[in-house]
Scaffold this active site. Structure first.
Site, PDB file in Angstrom:
ATOM      1  CB  CYS A 122      -0.685  -0.108   1.234  1.00 33.52           C
ATOM      2  SG  CYS A 122      -1.785  -1.436   1.458  1.00 33.52           S
ATOM      3  CG  HIS A 263      -3.250   3.180   2.363  1.00 32.49           C
ATOM      4  ND1 HIS A 263      -3.796   2.800   1.194  1.00 32.49           N
ATOM      5  CD2 HIS A 263      -3.244   1.942   3.277  1.00 32.49           C
ATOM      6  CE1 HIS A 263      -4.189   1.486   1.307  1.00 32.49           C
ATOM      7  NE2 HIS A 263      -3.672   0.983   2.391  1.00 32.49           N
ATOM      8  CG  ASN A 293      -6.327  -1.047   1.637  1.00 32.92           C
ATOM      9  OD1 ASN A 293      -5.847  -0.762   0.823  1.00 32.92           O
ATOM     10  ND2 ASN A 293      -6.187  -1.717   2.482  1.00 32.92           N
TER      11      ASN A 293
HETATM   12  N1  ACO Z   1     -17.899  -8.496  10.049  1.00 33.30           N
HETATM   13  C1  ACO Z   1     -18.405  -8.735  11.433  1.00 33.30           C
HETATM   14  N2  ACO Z   1     -17.444  -9.277  12.436  1.00 33.30           N
HETATM   15  C2  ACO Z   1     -16.408  -9.050  12.046  1.00 33.30           C
HETATM   16  C3  ACO Z   1     -15.602  -8.859  10.726  1.00 33.30           C
HETATM   17  C4  ACO Z   1     -16.658  -8.581   9.705  1.00 33.30           C
HETATM   18  N3  ACO Z   1     -16.220  -8.428   8.618  1.00 33.30           N
HETATM   19  N4  ACO Z   1     -14.550  -9.154  10.537  1.00 33.30           N
HETATM   20  C5  ACO Z   1     -13.892  -9.469  11.828  1.00 33.30           C
HETATM   21  N5  ACO Z   1     -15.153  -9.468  12.685  1.00 33.30           N
HETATM   22  C6  ACO Z   1     -15.121  -9.768  13.933  1.00 33.30           C
HETATM   23  C7  ACO Z   1     -13.883 -10.540  14.670  1.00 33.30           C
HETATM   24  O1  ACO Z   1     -13.971 -11.878  14.305  1.00 33.30           O
HETATM   25  C8  ACO Z   1     -13.935 -10.352  16.030  1.00 33.30           C
HETATM   26  O2  ACO Z   1     -14.629 -11.180  16.741  1.00 33.30           O
HETATM   27  P1  ACO Z   1     -14.250 -12.022  18.063  1.00 33.30           P
HETATM   28  O3  ACO Z   1     -14.149 -10.656  19.168  1.00 33.30           O
HETATM   29  O4  ACO Z   1     -15.277 -12.571  18.353  1.00 33.30           O
HETATM   30  O5  ACO Z   1     -12.969 -12.648  17.836  1.00 33.30           O
HETATM   31  C9  ACO Z   1     -14.588  -8.958  15.916  1.00 33.30           C
HETATM   32  O6  ACO Z   1     -15.318  -8.579  14.818  1.00 33.30           O
HETATM   33  C10 ACO Z   1     -13.501  -7.712  16.351  1.00 33.30           C
HETATM   34  O7  ACO Z   1     -12.260  -8.196  15.688  1.00 33.30           O
HETATM   35  P2  ACO Z   1     -11.234  -7.083  15.665  1.00 33.30           P
HETATM   36  O8  ACO Z   1      -9.986  -7.417  14.721  1.00 33.30           O
HETATM   37  O9  ACO Z   1     -10.792  -6.565  17.006  1.00 33.30           O
HETATM   38  O10 ACO Z   1     -11.717  -5.613  14.957  1.00 33.30           O
HETATM   39  P3  ACO Z   1     -10.972  -4.494  14.629  1.00 33.30           P
HETATM   40  O11 ACO Z   1     -11.799  -3.459  15.326  1.00 33.30           O
HETATM   41  O12 ACO Z   1      -9.640  -4.615  14.926  1.00 33.30           O
HETATM   42  O13 ACO Z   1     -11.345  -4.324  13.214  1.00 33.30           O
HETATM   43  C11 ACO Z   1      -9.987  -4.466  11.068  1.00 33.30           C
HETATM   44  C12 ACO Z   1     -10.682  -5.122  12.079  1.00 33.30           C
HETATM   45  C13 ACO Z   1     -11.068  -3.492  10.322  1.00 33.30           C
HETATM   46  C14 ACO Z   1      -9.647  -5.529  10.013  1.00 33.30           C
HETATM   47  C15 ACO Z   1      -8.956  -3.712  11.818  1.00 33.30           C
HETATM   48  O14 ACO Z   1      -8.271  -4.391  12.598  1.00 33.30           O
HETATM   49  C16 ACO Z   1      -8.025  -3.188  10.793  1.00 33.30           C
HETATM   50  O15 ACO Z   1      -8.510  -2.070  10.075  1.00 33.30           O
HETATM   51  N6  ACO Z   1      -6.857  -3.399  10.275  1.00 33.30           N
HETATM   52  C17 ACO Z   1      -5.875  -2.957   9.603  1.00 33.30           C
HETATM   53  C18 ACO Z   1      -6.122  -3.654   8.129  1.00 33.30           C
HETATM   54  C19 ACO Z   1      -5.315  -3.053   7.427  1.00 33.30           C
HETATM   55  O16 ACO Z   1      -5.099  -1.874   7.436  1.00 33.30           O
HETATM   56  N7  ACO Z   1      -4.851  -3.788   6.199  1.00 33.30           N
HETATM   57  C20 ACO Z   1      -4.059  -3.264   5.388  1.00 33.30           C
HETATM   58  C21 ACO Z   1      -3.990  -4.328   4.309  1.00 33.30           C
HETATM   59  S1  ACO Z   1      -3.537  -3.531   2.703  1.00 33.30           S
HETATM   60  C22 ACO Z   1      -2.600  -4.467   2.226  1.00 33.30           C
HETATM   61  O17 ACO Z   1      -1.042  -4.507   2.204  1.00 33.30           O
HETATM   62  C23 ACO Z   1      -2.750  -5.498   0.835  1.00 33.30           C
END
Ligand code: ACO
Length: 336
Positions: A122, A263, A293
């Protein structure tokens, strides 16, 4: 972690054209509710994403890049045969090789250019702009076509709710040129990496470590795997630090930054970076709500949107910031 020093007496390398392409097909949160156990409320509250664009199966990353590149060249009023260098930032190349940049070269018929890809996930578009700056500043080339393009839907597991709600497809492009306008263009950049946590964000199979096999396909290892919470914590820290550091070392106060072009991984991460700088939300360019994203294409499309639609004035400051797999992160400052 130590960052490289500020550019000394940067030469004027300016954006002289911009373009972007987004596929027509929209995948909404309501569509995803029918595919995995998730909800519109969860996705909007945790990420800020409402919908994303998805390329159809006949369209590859280079196809989208070509469409964005043609628009940028038209805007720059530069003929394809006059392009000196093409850099494409992508983690979803059409193939392992040749580079997507060479496929773009063929697509736009830029027969006098040399072309290569950059892989910094990214942060790739910022790495590509910074790389192009050094070629232009040295005088090796007179102009450069810089692209961020991704078909993330090709490596997204639509059975994994942790990742499939996040990603979209698209391409953005700019034309850079060395001009004679001292004090304008790219003023500074900070590029950083930390390979120790490379496993947080990866596509495990399909490379030399784990070539494609029936087993790797069965285990769904050709899709993005992500330790979301770790990435989130890292991203907030890295984005805050690079944003504040580049502003401070260029003696810029928050109110002097016209547009922050971050980003677009998660609205909460963007807002944390802006808050660390004390920047008002009205100066942040968001497109996450409609495109999700798009990895390297997020900042590429963002910069193109700002250049094309925001009526920039001479002296405006644009600040690009990003983080991504690797881990990589960085920032780049442009004075219009
Ligand atoms: N819908 C509903 N629930 C979900 C979903 C979904 N789509 N996805 C995860 N959950 C659940 C999880 O299973 C978890 O449940 P649990 O507590 O029973 O285990 C709960 O929601 C909370 O999960 P968290 O991971 O704590 O949620 P968080 O607030 O951290 O948000 C997210 C998750 C959005 C993925 C966040 O961690 C994030 O943005 N991380 C960075 C991602 C990122 O920037 N990636 C870059 C990729 S780019 C690249 O290089 C290709």
């Amino acid at each position: 972690m130590r960052a490289m020093p500020k550019l000394e007496n940067p030469v004027p390398v300016e954006v002289i054209g911009a373009g972007y392409y987004l596929p027509e097909r929209i995948l909404t949160n309501a569509d995803l509710e029918r595919m995995v156990e998730t909800s519109d409320d969860w996705i909007v509250e945790r990420t800020g994403i409402h919908e994303r664009r998805i390329a159809d199966e006949t369209m590859s990353t280079s196809d989208m890049a070509v469409l964005a590149a043609r628009k940028a060249l038209e805007h720059a009023q530069l003929a394809a045969e006059d392009v000196d260098m093409i850099i494409c930032a992508t983690v979803t190349p059409d193939m392992m090789f040749p580079s997507t940049a060479c496929l773009v070269q063929r697509g736009i018929e830029a027969r006098n250019a040399f072309a290569f890809d950059i892989s910094a996930a990214c942060t790739g578009f910022i790495y590509a702009l910074a790389t192009a700056y050094t070629y232009l500043a040295s005088g090796y080339v007179g102009n450069a076509l810089i692209i961020g393009a991704e078909k993330l839907s090709a490596i997204t597991d639509y059975k994994d709710r942790n990742t499939c709600v996040l990603f979209g497809d698209g391409a953005g492009a700019v034309v850079l040129k060395r001009t004679g306008r001292a004090g304008h263009g790219i003023r500074d950049f900070i590029l950083e990496s930390d390979g120790r946590n490379a496993h947080w964000l990866q596509v495990p199979a399909g490379g030399s470590r784990m070539p494609a096999s029936t087993k790797s396909i069965g285990e769904r290892l050709h899709y993005i795997s992500m330790e979301g919470r770790e990435v989130f914590k890292f991203a907030v820290t890295a984005m805050k630090r690079t944003t504040v550091r580049i502003a401070e070392r260029n003696n810029l106060k928050a109110e002097e930054i016209t547009w922050l072009i971050p980003h677009q991984a998660n609205k909460r991460i963007i807002d944390a970076a802006a808050q660390a700088l004390g920047l008002d939300q009205s100066h942040i360019h968001y497109n996450i709500h409609k495109y999700g994203n798009m990895s390297a294409a997020s900042t590429a499309v963002g910069l193109a949107e700002v250049v094309l639609h925001y009526n920039l004035k001479e002296g405006d400051y644009l600040l690009l910031v990003a983080f991504g797999a690797g881990m990589t992160w960085g920032s780049l400052l442009i004075r219009w």
